[in-house]
Design a protein around this motif. Sequence first.
Motif, PDB file in Angstrom:
ATOM      1  N   ARG A  62       0.918  -1.262  -0.128  1.00  0.00           N
ATOM      2  CA  ARG A  62      -0.008  -0.063   0.017  1.00  0.00           C
ATOM      3  C   ARG A  62       0.876   1.221  -0.038  1.00  0.00           C
ATOM      4  O   ARG A  62       1.980   1.196   0.633  1.00  0.00           O
ATOM      5  CB  ARG A  62      -0.833  -0.005   1.356  1.00  0.00           C
ATOM      6  CG  ARG A  62      -2.258   0.964   1.044  1.00  0.00           C
ATOM      7  CD  ARG A  62      -2.768   1.093   2.450  1.00  0.00           C
ATOM      8  NE  ARG A  62      -2.265   1.608   3.649  1.00  0.00           N
ATOM      9  CZ  ARG A  62      -2.703   1.513   4.966  1.00  0.00           C
ATOM     10  NH1 ARG A  62      -3.637   0.568   5.145  1.00  0.00           N
ATOM     11  NH2 ARG A  62      -1.860   1.841   5.871  1.00  0.00           N
ATOM     12  N   LYS A 151      -6.429  -3.070   3.285  1.00  0.00           N
ATOM     13  CA  LYS A 151      -7.448  -2.098   3.285  1.00  0.00           C
ATOM     14  C   LYS A 151      -7.628  -1.399   4.808  1.00  0.00           C
ATOM     15  O   LYS A 151      -8.513  -0.374   4.552  1.00  0.00           O
ATOM     16  CB  LYS A 151      -8.458  -2.864   2.910  1.00  0.00           C
ATOM     17  CG  LYS A 151      -8.535  -2.875   1.142  1.00  0.00           C
ATOM     18  CD  LYS A 151      -9.802  -3.810   0.774  1.00  0.00           C
ATOM     19  CE  LYS A 151      -9.720  -3.570  -0.836  1.00  0.00           C
ATOM     20  NZ  LYS A 151     -10.051  -1.963  -1.263  1.00  0.00           N
ATOM     21  N   GLU A 173      -3.684   3.916  -2.485  1.00  0.00           N
ATOM     22  CA  GLU A 173      -3.728   2.958  -3.534  1.00  0.00           C
ATOM     23  C   GLU A 173      -3.021   1.542  -3.080  1.00  0.00           C
ATOM     24  O   GLU A 173      -1.810   1.613  -2.659  1.00  0.00           O
ATOM     25  CB  GLU A 173      -2.628   3.646  -4.727  1.00  0.00           C
ATOM     26  CG  GLU A 173      -2.886   2.685  -6.111  1.00  0.00           C
ATOM     27  CD  GLU A 173      -2.242   3.564  -7.539  1.00  0.00           C
ATOM     28  OE1 GLU A 173      -2.453   3.047  -8.356  1.00  0.00           O
ATOM     29  OE2 GLU A 173      -1.651   4.645  -7.227  1.00  0.00           O
ATOM     30  N   LEU A 175      -1.331  -2.029  -4.425  1.00  0.00           N
ATOM     31  CA  LEU A 175      -0.868  -3.077  -5.668  1.00  0.00           C
ATOM     32  C   LEU A 175      -0.877  -4.555  -4.803  1.00  0.00           C
ATOM     33  O   LEU A 175      -0.365  -4.878  -3.978  1.00  0.00           O
ATOM     34  CB  LEU A 175       0.431  -2.901  -6.097  1.00  0.00           C
ATOM     35  CG  LEU A 175       0.612  -1.268  -6.904  1.00  0.00           C
ATOM     36  CD1 LEU A 175       0.193  -0.203  -6.245  1.00  0.00           C
ATOM     37  CD2 LEU A 175       1.953  -1.333  -7.471  1.00  0.00           C
ATOM     38  N   ASP A 185      -3.885  -5.070 -13.982  1.00  0.00           N
ATOM     39  CA  ASP A 185      -3.603  -3.759 -14.463  1.00  0.00           C
ATOM     40  C   ASP A 185      -2.109  -3.501 -15.132  1.00  0.00           C
ATOM     41  O   ASP A 185      -2.007  -2.429 -15.692  1.00  0.00           O
ATOM     42  CB  ASP A 185      -3.872  -2.792 -13.330  1.00  0.00           C
ATOM     43  CG  ASP A 185      -5.440  -2.869 -12.899  1.00  0.00           C
ATOM     44  OD1 ASP A 185      -5.974  -2.492 -13.612  1.00  0.00           O
ATOM     45  OD2 ASP A 185      -5.596  -3.178 -11.466  1.00  0.00           O
ATOM     46  N   VAL A 209      -4.329  -3.190  -9.214  1.00  0.00           N
ATOM     47  CA  VAL A 209      -4.243  -1.920  -8.509  1.00  0.00           C
ATOM     48  C   VAL A 209      -5.656  -1.670  -7.899  1.00  0.00           C
ATOM     49  O   VAL A 209      -6.768  -1.758  -8.857  1.00  0.00           O
ATOM     50  CB  VAL A 209      -3.778  -0.646  -9.473  1.00  0.00           C
ATOM     51  CG1 VAL A 209      -3.813   0.278  -8.567  1.00  0.00           C
ATOM     52  CG2 VAL A 209      -2.589  -1.069 -10.051  1.00  0.00           C
ATOM     53  N   GLU A 210      -5.806  -1.373  -6.578  1.00  0.00           N
ATOM     54  CA  GLU A 210      -7.080  -0.971  -5.896  1.00  0.00           C
ATOM     55  C   GLU A 210      -6.881   0.359  -5.251  1.00  0.00           C
ATOM     56  O   GLU A 210      -5.626   0.578  -4.834  1.00  0.00           O
ATOM     57  CB  GLU A 210      -7.629  -2.098  -4.962  1.00  0.00           C
ATOM     58  CG  GLU A 210      -8.034  -3.497  -5.825  1.00  0.00           C
ATOM     59  CD  GLU A 210      -8.493  -4.577  -4.836  1.00  0.00           C
ATOM     60  OE1 GLU A 210      -8.885  -4.058  -3.613  1.00  0.00           O
ATOM     61  OE2 GLU A 210      -8.638  -5.696  -5.147  1.00  0.00           O
ATOM     62  N   ARG A 211      -7.959   0.870  -4.624  1.00  0.00           N
ATOM     63  CA  ARG A 211      -7.828   1.737  -3.626  1.00  0.00           C
ATOM     64  C   ARG A 211      -8.808   1.638  -2.581  1.00  0.00           C
ATOM     65  O   ARG A 211      -9.590   1.117  -2.630  1.00  0.00           O
ATOM     66  CB  ARG A 211      -8.457   3.331  -4.513  1.00  0.00           C
ATOM     67  CG  ARG A 211      -7.600   3.857  -5.392  1.00  0.00           C
ATOM     68  CD  ARG A 211      -7.778   5.142  -5.960  1.00  0.00           C
ATOM     69  NE  ARG A 211      -7.039   5.820  -6.965  1.00  0.00           N
ATOM     70  CZ  ARG A 211      -5.878   6.454  -6.432  1.00  0.00           C
ATOM     71  NH1 ARG A 211      -5.491   6.778  -5.277  1.00  0.00           N
ATOM     72  NH2 ARG A 211      -4.937   6.922  -7.312  1.00  0.00           N
ATOM     73  N   THR A 212      -8.263   2.115  -1.567  1.00  0.00           N
ATOM     74  CA  THR A 212      -9.083   2.137  -0.187  1.00  0.00           C
ATOM     75  C   THR A 212      -9.069   3.311   0.402  1.00  0.00           C
ATOM     76  O   THR A 212      -8.188   4.178   0.298  1.00  0.00           O
ATOM     77  CB  THR A 212      -8.172   0.858   0.821  1.00  0.00           C
ATOM     78  OG1 THR A 212      -8.988   0.783   2.011  1.00  0.00           O
ATOM     79  CG2 THR A 212      -7.022   1.381   1.075  1.00  0.00           C
TER      80      THR A 212
END
Length: 230
Positions: A62, A151, A173, A175, A185, A209-212
């Motif tokens: 993160r 997260k 962000e 990964l 991604d 790739v995500e966002r929390t």
Amino acid sequence: MPTLLIELAGPQQAWGSRSRFATRDTERAPTRSGVIGMLAAALGIRRTGSLERFDALEYGVRIDQPGQIERDFQTARTLDGRTSMPLSERFYLADAVFLAGFGSPDRRELEGLQHALAHPVFPLYLGRRAFPPAGPLNAQVVDTALRDALKTAEWRATDSYRRRLGVGVPALEILLDAKPGETADLSLRDVPRSYDPRRRRHDWRDVRVERTQLGNRPHDPLILVSEEEV
């Protein structure tokens, strides 16, 4: 599934996955190869040693404080001063903070890695030998799966960075290893197979790739003022 969380903070960090010849690049977040290299150093595994014990670990990171990419030029001469080495261009991250995580069903394995980071056999550094951590690594094992651990873990940004933002916790962000069937991604060649200087080998890894959002509490600047500043 338990997760080992490792805070990676220091004035300078460099996590290359595609450096060649006189150009030493850096990714914007710690690579799997770079962090496993740090674990191997902590355990006392030499560059020619086997890395198979790390293959089953799930990896994620993160970006708590992205820092900024800086560039240096470096050169060197032979001891007699007659011959100059090629000028090298080196990129690195300045003032960055990350939270890396390894997931495994074997809690004892993760606790062993945690202990090794606290009592390393070889010196630890953040991607390059010239970049030591800001202090002893903050590592902990939590009883939460990797994705959920990243997260929900506490935001690790520095107080100066939080004051500079002037807001609550931003969207962070993350990964993560892309699992079979998931859309990737990006792809990175950062799965270490050998650190042997005579034949380094790395495989490719798909990343999603995500966002929390940890929560945007109303910003109170007094909360982040240290006693010395009052």
